[in-house]
Design a protein around this motif. Structure first.
Motif, PDB file in Angstrom:
ATOM      1  N   GLY A  19       0.799  -1.217   0.000  1.00  0.00           N
ATOM      2  CA  GLY A  19       0.000   0.000   0.000  1.00  0.00           C
ATOM      3  C   GLY A  19       0.830   1.264   0.000  1.00  0.00           C
ATOM      4  N   ASP A  20       2.144   1.129  -0.247  1.00  0.00           N
ATOM      5  CA  ASP A  20       3.107   2.247  -0.259  1.00  0.00           C
ATOM      6  C   ASP A  20       3.273   2.897   1.111  1.00  0.00           C
ATOM      7  OD1 ASP A  20       3.519   1.722  -2.904  1.00  0.00           O
ATOM      8  OD2 ASP A  20       2.526   3.528  -3.665  1.00  0.00           O
ATOM      9  N   GLN A  21       2.872   2.192   2.166  1.00  0.00           N
ATOM     10  CA  GLN A  21       3.142   2.679   3.512  1.00  0.00           C
ATOM     11  C   GLN A  21       4.612   2.436   3.855  1.00  0.00           C
ATOM     12  OE1 GLN A  21      -0.031   0.202   5.247  1.00  0.00           O
ATOM     13  NE2 GLN A  21      -0.914   2.090   6.095  1.00  0.00           N
ATOM     14  N   ILE A  22       5.181   3.325   4.650  1.00  0.00           N
ATOM     15  CA  ILE A  22       6.618   3.332   4.926  1.00  0.00           C
ATOM     16  C   ILE A  22       6.869   2.875   6.365  1.00  0.00           C
ATOM     17  CG2 ILE A  22       8.725   4.709   4.825  1.00  0.00           C
ATOM     18  CD1 ILE A  22       6.937   6.828   3.289  1.00  0.00           C
ATOM     19  N   PHE A  23       7.914   2.058   6.546  1.00  0.00           N
ATOM     20  CA  PHE A  23       8.274   1.562   7.874  1.00  0.00           C
ATOM     21  C   PHE A  23       9.793   1.540   8.026  1.00  0.00           C
ATOM     22  CE2 PHE A  23       4.255  -0.330   6.663  1.00  0.00           C
ATOM     23  CZ  PHE A  23       3.484  -0.241   7.803  1.00  0.00           C
ATOM     24  N   TYR A  24      10.241   1.625   9.287  1.00  0.00           N
ATOM     25  CA  TYR A  24      11.643   1.316   9.575  1.00  0.00           C
ATOM     26  C   TYR A  24      11.710   0.361  10.756  1.00  0.00           C
ATOM     27  CZ  TYR A  24      11.813   4.628  13.540  1.00  0.00           C
ATOM     28  OH  TYR A  24      11.600   5.286  14.727  1.00  0.00           O
ATOM     29  N   ARG A  25      12.801  -0.405  10.829  1.00  0.00           N
ATOM     30  CA  ARG A  25      12.956  -1.447  11.846  1.00  0.00           C
ATOM     31  C   ARG A  25      13.624  -0.865  13.082  1.00  0.00           C
ATOM     32  NH1 ARG A  25      10.325  -6.204  12.688  1.00  0.00           N
ATOM     33  NH2 ARG A  25      11.615  -7.718  13.811  1.00  0.00           N
ATOM     34  N   THR A  26      13.012  -1.091  14.223  1.00  0.00           N
ATOM     35  CA  THR A  26      13.557  -0.594  15.480  1.00  0.00           C
ATOM     36  C   THR A  26      14.407  -1.682  16.152  1.00  0.00           C
ATOM     37  OG1 THR A  26      11.574  -1.310  16.665  1.00  0.00           O
ATOM     38  CG2 THR A  26      11.598   0.946  15.840  1.00  0.00           C
TER      39      THR A  26
ATOM     40  N   SER B  64       5.899   2.721  11.855  1.00  0.00           N
ATOM     41  CA  SER B  64       5.372   3.365  10.658  1.00  0.00           C
ATOM     42  C   SER B  64       5.856   4.813  10.562  1.00  0.00           C
ATOM     43  CB  SER B  64       3.845   3.321  10.649  1.00  0.00           C
ATOM     44  OG  SER B  64       3.329   4.043  11.749  1.00  0.00           O
ATOM     45  N   VAL B  65       5.972   5.277   9.319  1.00  0.00           N
ATOM     46  CA  VAL B  65       6.425   6.636   9.035  1.00  0.00           C
ATOM     47  C   VAL B  65       5.402   7.281   8.115  1.00  0.00           C
ATOM     48  CG1 VAL B  65       8.257   8.048   8.020  1.00  0.00           C
ATOM     49  CG2 VAL B  65       8.835   5.941   9.241  1.00  0.00           C
ATOM     50  N   GLY B  66       5.075   8.538   8.362  1.00  0.00           N
ATOM     51  CA  GLY B  66       4.110   9.226   7.521  1.00  0.00           C
ATOM     52  C   GLY B  66       4.579   9.368   6.090  1.00  0.00           C
ATOM     53  N   GLY B  67       3.629   9.465   5.171  1.00  0.00           N
ATOM     54  CA  GLY B  67       3.953   9.593   3.761  1.00  0.00           C
ATOM     55  C   GLY B  67       3.646   8.327   2.992  1.00  0.00           C
ATOM     56  N   GLY B  68       3.949   8.334   1.706  1.00  0.00           N
ATOM     57  CA  GLY B  68       3.738   7.173   0.864  1.00  0.00           C
ATOM     58  C   GLY B  68       4.806   7.081  -0.208  1.00  0.00           C
ATOM     59  N   LEU B  69       5.476   5.940  -0.290  1.00  0.00           N
ATOM     60  CA  LEU B  69       6.529   5.721  -1.281  1.00  0.00           C
ATOM     61  C   LEU B  69       6.387   4.336  -1.894  1.00  0.00           C
ATOM     62  CD1 LEU B  69       9.671   7.018   0.690  1.00  0.00           C
ATOM     63  CD2 LEU B  69       8.417   8.256  -1.102  1.00  0.00           C
ATOM     64  N   LYS B  70       6.762   4.206  -3.171  1.00  0.00           N
ATOM     65  CA  LYS B  70       6.790   2.884  -3.788  1.00  0.00           C
ATOM     66  C   LYS B  70       8.166   2.243  -3.644  1.00  0.00           C
ATOM     67  CE  LYS B  70       7.891   4.375  -8.541  1.00  0.00           C
ATOM     68  NZ  LYS B  70       7.477   4.300  -9.969  1.00  0.00           N
ATOM     69  N   LYS B  71       9.221   3.078  -3.479  1.00  0.00           N
ATOM     70  CA  LYS B  71      10.565   2.574  -3.232  1.00  0.00           C
ATOM     71  C   LYS B  71      11.276   3.519  -2.286  1.00  0.00           C
ATOM     72  CE  LYS B  71      11.390   0.068  -7.563  1.00  0.00           C
ATOM     73  NZ  LYS B  71      12.202   0.003  -8.798  1.00  0.00           N
TER      74      LYS B  71
ATOM     75  N   TRP C 266       9.439  15.274   5.302  1.00  0.00           N
ATOM     76  CA  TRP C 266       9.895  14.915   3.955  1.00  0.00           C
ATOM     77  C   TRP C 266      10.099  16.187   3.140  1.00  0.00           C
ATOM     78  CZ3 TRP C 266      11.466  10.169   2.822  1.00  0.00           C
ATOM     79  CH2 TRP C 266      10.934   9.076   3.524  1.00  0.00           C
ATOM     80  N   GLN C 267      11.200  16.249   2.427  1.00  0.00           N
ATOM     81  CA  GLN C 267      11.442  17.359   1.504  1.00  0.00           C
ATOM     82  C   GLN C 267      11.361  16.845   0.074  1.00  0.00           C
ATOM     83  OE1 GLN C 267      15.141  19.498   1.979  1.00  0.00           O
ATOM     84  NE2 GLN C 267      15.014  20.434  -0.049  1.00  0.00           N
TER      85      GLN C 267
END
Length: 290
Positions: free
Chosen positions: A109-116, A130-137, A172-173
């Protein structure tokens, strides 16, 4: 034939041989790396693999996530490890990227995550944030944890405010331009657009946190690109494989074709410049640099 004529003929021949055509299928140079040295990593078929100091991570056709045991790089380690076995990690991602001590990824779903909680004592980490925003890569630098990404409209973004104590960063910039794939490392920020044109972000060489000043198009066409320490690798639409050294003039490339192997996707570990990739049969392959 006079000596002067002979020298001019030789010079013209050398210039012709070392020129780099624009078409991906014709990217070449006068030296090649043979398929010898590529090792098949047994165990699972994958669709995406990423390597960095935090180890080797991959996702399979069903978006299951795997960590490759015994690949977490200790400080100053220069002997790349093939690891021992794949371990399933919780969660679902379609694409993943490994940094210095962190892993980022995006789901279907293009939701963004990082591993803690990733550390040498616990390389698999503790959970996904989870991180705000949406990315495909998404791409994270293995040397600085800088994060760049592209969304479903090929718009480009970089994460501001990332520090050792704030791995998520702040806002995000958006960056000018349009890319379908992006990579960030010590060799700078590189990407390709939907036509395969290769882009380098001016001002990011050895400084991947910097948003840069402009995009420079370099010769060749690729569909996937990844940068390491002083080197970039890529694959084209025909799954042919290329690499180039990068110096203090990162906009200049000299592509070397790697014969005897077809790859869909490639990843470089800047800690030791080892290479992990997905081949044409969805197998994971590995080699210890060039």
């Amino acid at each position: 034939m006079t000596l002067t004529t002979l020298l001019l003929t030789v010079l013209l021949f050398c210039v012709t041989v070392n020129s780099v055509p624009q078409e991906a299928e014709q990217l070449s140079s006068d030296s090649e790396v043979t398929a010898e040295g590529w090792m098949d990593v047994k165990g699972r078929h994958m669709k995406w693999v990423s390597t960095g100091p935090a180890g080797v991570w991959a996702v399979d056709m069903n978006d299951n996530i795997y960590y490759r045991r015994d690949t977490y790089n200790m400080p100053n380690q220069r002997i790349p490890s093939k690891g021992s076995r794949w371990t399933n990690v919780d969660g679902k991602l379609k694409q993943i990227s490994v940094g210095w001590n962190i892993i980022w990824g995006v789901n279907s779903g293009d939701q963004i995550f990082y591993r803690t909680g990733v550390s040498p004592l616990n390389p698999e980490g503790t959970g996904w944030q989870s991180v705000g925003g949406g990315l495909k890569k998404v791409g994270v630098s293995p040397v600085s944890n800088a994060v760049w990404g592209v969304n479903s409209h090929d718009e480009i973004f970089t994460k501001l405010g990332i520090t050792g104590t704030n791995q998520q960063g702040t806002a995000w910039q958006q960056i000018d331009g349009a890319l379908s794939d992006v990579s960030v490392d010590a060799a700078g920020v590189w990407g390709v657009n939907n036509k395969g044109l290769i882009h380098y972000r001016l001002g990011t060489f050895t400084n991947p946190h910097y948003p840069g000043t402009d995009w420079k198009i370099v010769p060749g066409k690729l569909v996937n690109i990844d940068s390491g320490r002083g080197i970039i690798w890529g694959v084209n639409s025909a799954q042919n494989v290329f690499w180039s050294r990068i110096s203090t003039s990162p906009g200049r490339v000299n592509w070397h074709h790697v014969s005897g192997i077809k790859l869909k996707q490639i990843s470089v570990n800047s800690n030791d410049n080892s290479v992990w990739a997905i081949d044409g049969s969805d197998r994971v392959v590995f080699r210890r640099g060039v």
